[in-house]
Scaffold this active site. Structure first.
Site, mmCIF file in Angstrom:
data_model
loop_
_atom_site.group_PDB
_atom_site.id
_atom_site.type_symbol
_atom_site.label_atom_id
_atom_site.label_comp_id
_atom_site.label_asym_id
_atom_site.label_seq_id
_atom_site.Cartn_x
_atom_site.Cartn_y
_atom_site.Cartn_z
ATOM 1 N N ASP A 21 52.723 34.893 57.359
ATOM 2 C CA ASP A 21 52.119 34.627 58.665
ATOM 3 C C ASP A 21 52.848 33.509 59.411
ATOM 4 O OD1 ASP A 21 50.249 36.596 58.681
ATOM 5 O OD2 ASP A 21 48.550 35.336 58.142
ATOM 6 N N LYS A 23 53.672 30.166 58.033
ATOM 7 C CA LYS A 23 53.277 28.788 57.737
ATOM 8 C C LYS A 23 54.472 27.864 57.598
ATOM 9 C CE LYS A 23 50.858 30.239 54.262
ATOM 10 N NZ LYS A 23 50.856 31.672 54.618
ATOM 11 N N ASP A 147 55.759 35.653 70.280
ATOM 12 C CA ASP A 147 56.979 36.151 70.934
ATOM 13 C C ASP A 147 57.316 37.566 70.459
ATOM 14 O OD1 ASP A 147 57.332 34.562 68.511
ATOM 15 O OD2 ASP A 147 59.450 35.080 68.651
ATOM 16 N N LEU A 446 38.962 43.387 11.718
ATOM 17 C CA LEU A 446 38.768 44.701 12.313
ATOM 18 C C LEU A 446 37.641 45.478 11.623
ATOM 19 C CD1 LEU A 446 42.497 45.833 12.682
ATOM 20 C CD2 LEU A 446 40.950 45.219 14.548
ATOM 21 N N SER A 447 37.080 46.422 12.348
ATOM 22 C CA SER A 447 36.106 47.324 11.741
ATOM 23 C C SER A 447 36.787 48.076 10.599
ATOM 24 C CB SER A 447 35.608 48.321 12.792
ATOM 25 O OG SER A 447 34.718 49.253 12.209
ATOM 26 N N SER A 452 31.852 43.211 5.851
ATOM 27 C CA SER A 452 30.453 43.285 5.431
ATOM 28 C C SER A 452 30.324 43.433 3.920
ATOM 29 C CB SER A 452 29.752 44.459 6.138
ATOM 30 O OG SER A 452 29.691 44.225 7.535
ATOM 31 N N SER A 519 34.001 39.801 15.958
ATOM 32 C CA SER A 519 34.307 38.615 16.779
ATOM 33 C C SER A 519 35.793 38.573 17.142
ATOM 34 C CB SER A 519 33.872 37.332 16.076
ATOM 35 O OG SER A 519 34.216 37.298 14.715
#
Length: 610
Positions: A21, A23, A147, A446-447, A452, A519
């Site tokens: 623009d 500046k 202009d 990872l799964s 678990s 997580s």
């Protein structure tokens, strides 16, 4: 001119708007026309055809941006016989919105540039909305490159009408509009001759006559930047006075603690003062030995500051990674840094229409109204009252990058109504009854990696040894406490926060808590660790290659994810960030699950001995 030579009548302004623009050209031409460019630099501004290219004054800065270097705002100083100026040159690119917000945060005025050929663009509106949020009191609309449209009044009037409609909806101060040409200098420092229809002031005339920050009767405020104790006989507190004045003998209050004392000395370079006022950097000593630390705020005792740990605020998000409610960031306000979470996004703002839209996250350059919860009380004032004590930044805790800027609206009522209940029986007593030292053992991976199963085995082994343990399993958690959550990144963060909060309370009860959760993000695992405070946190990385866990795929989840039937599945279309330095690292592709469980127990059991 340098900052040390600035006198009181100094106007700070920012140039902003969309890319290309004009500046850089506008600033360069203005500096040239007011004589702020030395003669030896003028020659360097000529291009290959011998024409002056004023944008070259800031090309070095632009080159740095293009190379991806992190930069701050470029400030330029110049003066006229009537006033001194500080102009903040900020880029129009979306990825540098943070630079624009930084420049606007201390500006008295904003010069919003709009290319006469392009009109009002999205970035024009975004920058203007930030100007409004940051409390900039004066807006000048500079329609550039006139202009290039043959100084068409129709083109100018259409842009001004469009912008005025937006400005009113955005709550901007009524803009002063001016047609300019940066290349030719028309209506910058001198009147232009090409537009006979414009008889208004030049940009410089407007800047020279704008009122600077109003001198209002504000009470004394000073954020403590440091504690100065060169010897046992002197203890002073340094900082810059943000507002008001202070004199020897004045009563002051320390926020957030509320402790009070009186000023004994006001020390500056060269000696002592009887009084000091806003803008001066001083060292204060007090008549009493009181506890004051960096980040505290000193205030007039008859006008003490409020302190709270929950706020409503507007946040301008500045990072590629989205803002996730529940994720822990560092919040810096003044000289104090505390942990903070966005607990709720009330809405985000459509910068084009000003419409309030529902949102669960904020993306790069989004502007949203949010609720925040902090790790401790901080002293503050609403941003509309004090731009220094009401502004903050958010910092990513892992990368240390600034990711957001915010403006406080008010403290949430519940921050004042909810207080912690003192409980006489403490963790040590509860643990002593169980004959063990509590801890949180956090299994991540990872799964299908075996988390678990290993956690189950460890609980069995601990129980066999007479220990009091409890397993929080991710799947079980989602059948109860987290049954309302999905698997978006935001939901995952909230799930981990809930699990960590429950684990902390159970450990406080004296238990050894085993948590089995994928997580996947380091930030949330770090959050869980931080939430435990002085409770031992043992991170167990249960590791197996993706091809191994896919081959196991007991639940058939990987197959569903590969078929596109299960979205946001970790390891397939959602990332897993491996731990950098876990306390325990077990490889279930090379060891049996029983061997892995016993390896974990060999560390956990000694750690939980009373």
């Amino acid at each position: 001119m340098t900052p040390s030579t600035l006198h009181r009548d100094t106007l700070r302004f920012i140039t902003c708007g969309s890319v290309d623009d004009g500046k850089s050209t506008l600033i360069g031409r203005l500096l040239h026309d007011v004589g702020a460019v030395p003669d030896d630099q003028v020659a360097a501004l000529r291009d290959a055809d011998g024409r002056l290219d004023f944008s070259l004054l800031v090309d070095g800065l632009l080159a740095e941006r293009e190379q991806g270097i992190t930069i701050d705002v470029a400030y330029r100083y110049f003066s006229t016989p009537r006033r001194q100026f500080i102009v903040a040159d900020t880029p129009g690119h979306e990825q540098y919105t943070r630079n624009m917000a930084t420049g606007a945060s201390t500006a008295d005025a904003a010069v919003v540039l709009i290319d006469a050929r392009k009109g009002v663009l999205t970035q024009t509106r975004r920058h203007s909305h930030i100007v409004s949020l940051l409390g900039v009191r004066h807006v000048i609309l500079a329609v550039t490159k006139m202009d290039m449209v043959a100084w068409s009044q129709d083109a100018f009037d259409a842009i001004v009408a469009d912008y005025l409609s937006f400005a009113e909806a955005a709550g901007l101060p009524t803009p002063v509009a001016i047609p300019v040409s940066g290349v030719n200098g028309d209506n910058l420092a001198r009147p232009g001759e090409a537009a006979e229809w414009y008889a208004g002031p030049t940009l410089l005339q407007i800047l020279e006559t704008l009122p600077t920050a109003a001198e209002t009767a504000r009470p004394f405020r000073m954020a403590v930047q440091g504690v100065n104790r060169p010897n046992l006989d002197f203890r002073g507190y340094t900082g810059r006075i943000a507002s008001g004045a202070v004199a020897v003998g004045d009563a002051v209050a320390v926020s957030p603690s509320g402790v009070r004392s009186r000023v004994e000395r006001i020390v500056v370079m060269g000696g002592d003062l009887d009084q000091a006022q806003a803008g001066q950097s001083v060292t204060l000593t007090f008549t009493d030995e009181i506890d004051v630390t960096r980040g505290d705020v000193l205030a007039a005792a008859d006008a003490p500051l409020e302190a709270a740990d929950q706020f409503e605020a507007t946040i301008v998000w500045m990072a590629e990674a989205e803002l996730i409610p529940g994720r822990v960031y560092d919040l810096k306000i003044g000289a104090r840094t505390v942990s903070a979470q966005v607990t709720d996004i009330r809405h985000r703002v459509n910068v084009n229409t000003q419409e309030k839209l529902s949102a669960r996250t904020l993306d790069l350059n989004d502007i949203g109204v949010c609720h925040l919860s902090l790790g401790q009380d901080v002293a503050f004032e609403p941003y509309t009252v004090d731009r220094e004590l009401g502004a903050f930044i958010l910092i990513d805790r892992l990368t240390r990058a600034t990711v957001g800027a915010g403006m406080i609206h008010f403290a949430l009522r519940r921050a004042h109504n909810i207080h912690r209940q003192a409980i006489k029986v403490d963790r040590a007593q509860r643990a002593a009854l169980k004959g063990q030292k509590p801890a949180v053992v956090w299994f991540t991976g990872l799964s299908g990696s075996g988390k678990s199963t290993i956690a189950n085995l460890v609980e069995e082994l601990l129980t066999a040894e007479g220990r009091h343990a409890y397993l929080i399993d991710g799947d079980n958690l989602r059948h109860g406490l987290s049954r309302d959550l999905g698997f978006t990144e935001a939901d995952r963060v909230e799930n981990i926060r809930r699990a960590a909060e429950v684990a902390r309370m159970m450990a406080d009860a004296g238990l050894i808590v085993l948590v089995s959760l994928i997580s996947p993000f380091r930030a949330e695992r770090a959050m869980a660790r931080d939430m435990m405070g002085d409770i031992d946190f043992i991170e167990v990385f249960v590791d197996a290659p993706l091809e191994v866990v896919e081959a196991r795929d007991v639940k058939g989840l990987y197959a569903k994810a590969r078929r596109g039937e299960l979205l946001n599945f970790t390891g397939i279309d959602s990332p897993y960030e491996t731990p950098h330095s876990p306390e325990i690292h077990v490889r279930t592709d090379t060891k049996t699950l029983d061997q892995s469980a016993r390896a974990v127990l060999s560390i956990v059991f000694p750690a939980t001995q009373p």
